[in-house]
Design a protein around this motif. Structure first.
Motif, short mmCIF file in Angstrom:
data_model
loop_
_atom_site.label_atom_id
_atom_site.label_comp_id
_atom_site.label_asym_id
_atom_site.label_seq_id
_atom_site.Cartn_x
_atom_site.Cartn_y
_atom_site.Cartn_z
N THR A 17 -2.19 6.32 0.34
CA THR A 17 -3.42 5.56 0.52
C THR A 17 -3.62 5.18 1.98
N ALA A 18 -2.51 4.85 2.66
CA ALA A 18 -2.59 4.50 4.08
C ALA A 18 -3.09 5.68 4.91
N ALA A 58 -15.03 5.90 -1.09
CA ALA A 58 -13.92 5.17 -0.49
C ALA A 58 -13.24 4.28 -1.52
N PRO A 96 -6.21 8.41 -5.27
CA PRO A 96 -6.32 9.18 -4.04
C PRO A 96 -6.98 10.54 -4.25
N SER A 154 -11.23 6.37 -3.97
CA SER A 154 -10.01 6.91 -3.39
C SER A 154 -8.91 5.86 -3.32
N LEU A 155 -9.29 4.59 -3.17
CA LEU A 155 -8.30 3.53 -3.17
C LEU A 155 -7.63 3.40 -4.54
N ARG A 214 -2.17 9.10 9.78
CA ARG A 214 -3.49 8.61 9.36
C ARG A 214 -4.57 9.05 10.35
N ARG A 264 -10.06 8.28 6.73
CA ARG A 264 -11.44 8.78 6.60
C ARG A 264 -12.37 7.80 5.89
N LEU A 265 -11.95 6.59 5.71
CA LEU A 265 -12.82 5.62 5.03
C LEU A 265 -14.15 5.45 5.77
N GLN A 325 0.83 -1.20 0.00
CA GLN A 325 0.00 0.00 0.00
C GLN A 325 0.86 1.25 0.00
N GLN A 381 -7.73 11.57 9.89
CA GLN A 381 -9.09 11.18 10.28
C GLN A 381 -9.76 12.29 11.08
N ALA A 432 -6.80 6.49 4.25
CA ALA A 432 -7.68 5.47 4.81
C ALA A 432 -8.25 5.89 6.16
#
Length: 260
Positions: free
Chosen positions: A100-101, A115, A122, A118-119, A160, A106-107, A96, A164, A104
């Motif tokens: 992306t990490a 979501a 981004p 974005s994977l 991350r 805010r997934l 990853q 968030q 994640a």
């Protein structure tokens, strides 16, 4: 307002007692460090507050005046999206990319289509870069997580959760793999950002000096019980010696936090 209200909570893994009759209140915006020897129950306490574990029947947990276990599955998932967990070993897939990490984080707040998109592509590289820059990792934005050192992975885990932007941050030994200079800088960043955003921060730390320098409130945990719950300036060498010494606190008033 009370963010965390834990009342007489106990926890067992099979026949093994892990937490015993814990009561704890933490107000919105407070920053609390949990210290204590290995095996004291610090990680289990955070997992309990994150609603990953459930206390025994006699105990009760309220987050922002809500009992998570009285909510529907959807409501509980929404509540959990307000909690950011920083793990000692962040669960970052080796393949990853760092961007992306971080995104994640805010997934849980995004719709499923957003979501998934974005994977693949981004959505907010500037936002991810800004949080990484706070931790001196902006140059790692597109690097695979598998190429990072243990300390870099920990800082990506912090970035991350900052991305968030949750009202409650739980950090389990978030700087254990960092050298003293980076550990100090990373804890300072986490502390300052929690304060600036009004987030409640609860962090388990092995480094007592970091806890005393950066956290106004210190909770000493030993053998699954709260030995003391004090302002940092009230913690004495004698209290630390008892916390980390060989003597057992499980006597006389062991169920209650020691007055400071």
């Amino acid at each position: 307002m009370i963010a965390v209200d834990l009342r007489r909570a106990s926890l067992r893994f099979g026949e093994l007692p892990v937490l015993a009759d814990i009561s704890l209140q933490i107000r919105v915006g407070e920053r609390v460090a949990v210290i204590g020897p290995s095996g004291a129950g610090k990680t289990s306490l955070l997992r309990l507050l994150a609603t990953e574990l459930r206390a025994e029947q006699a105990g009760a947990l309220h987050l922002w005046q809500q009992d998570p276990w009285q909510l529907s599955s959807r409501q509980r998932q929404r509540l959990r999206s307000r909690i950011g967990m920083i793990w000692q070993t962040p669960p970052l897939p080796d393949s990853q990319p760092v961007i992306t990490a971080v995104l994640a984080g805010r997934l849980g707040q995004w719709s499923l289509p957003r979501a998934l998109f974005s994977l693949l592509r981004p959505r907010d590289p500037q936002g991810a870069r800004a949080e990484l820059a706070r931790l001196s990792l902006a140059d790692k934005l597109h690097q695979p997580c598998g190429e990072l050192s243990g300390g870099q992975r920990q800082r990506v885990g912090i970035a991350r959760v900052l991305y968030q932007d949750p009202p409650l941050i739980l950090a389990d030994e978030p700087v254990s793999a960092l050298d003293p200079v980076l550990a100090e800088a990373s804890i300072l960043t986490l502390h300052q950002q929690a304060g600036a955003r009004g987030s409640t921060l609860i962090a388990n730390l092995h480094a007592v000096d970091l806890a005393l320098r950066h956290f106004p409130r210190i909770l000493g945990l030993r053998q699954g019980r709260i030995l003391f719950d004090c302002a940092a300036e009230a913690v004495t060498p004698a209290m630390l010696a008892e916390l980390y010494g060989n003597e057992s606190p499980a006597s006389q008033d062991a169920e209650q936090a020691r007055p400071c």
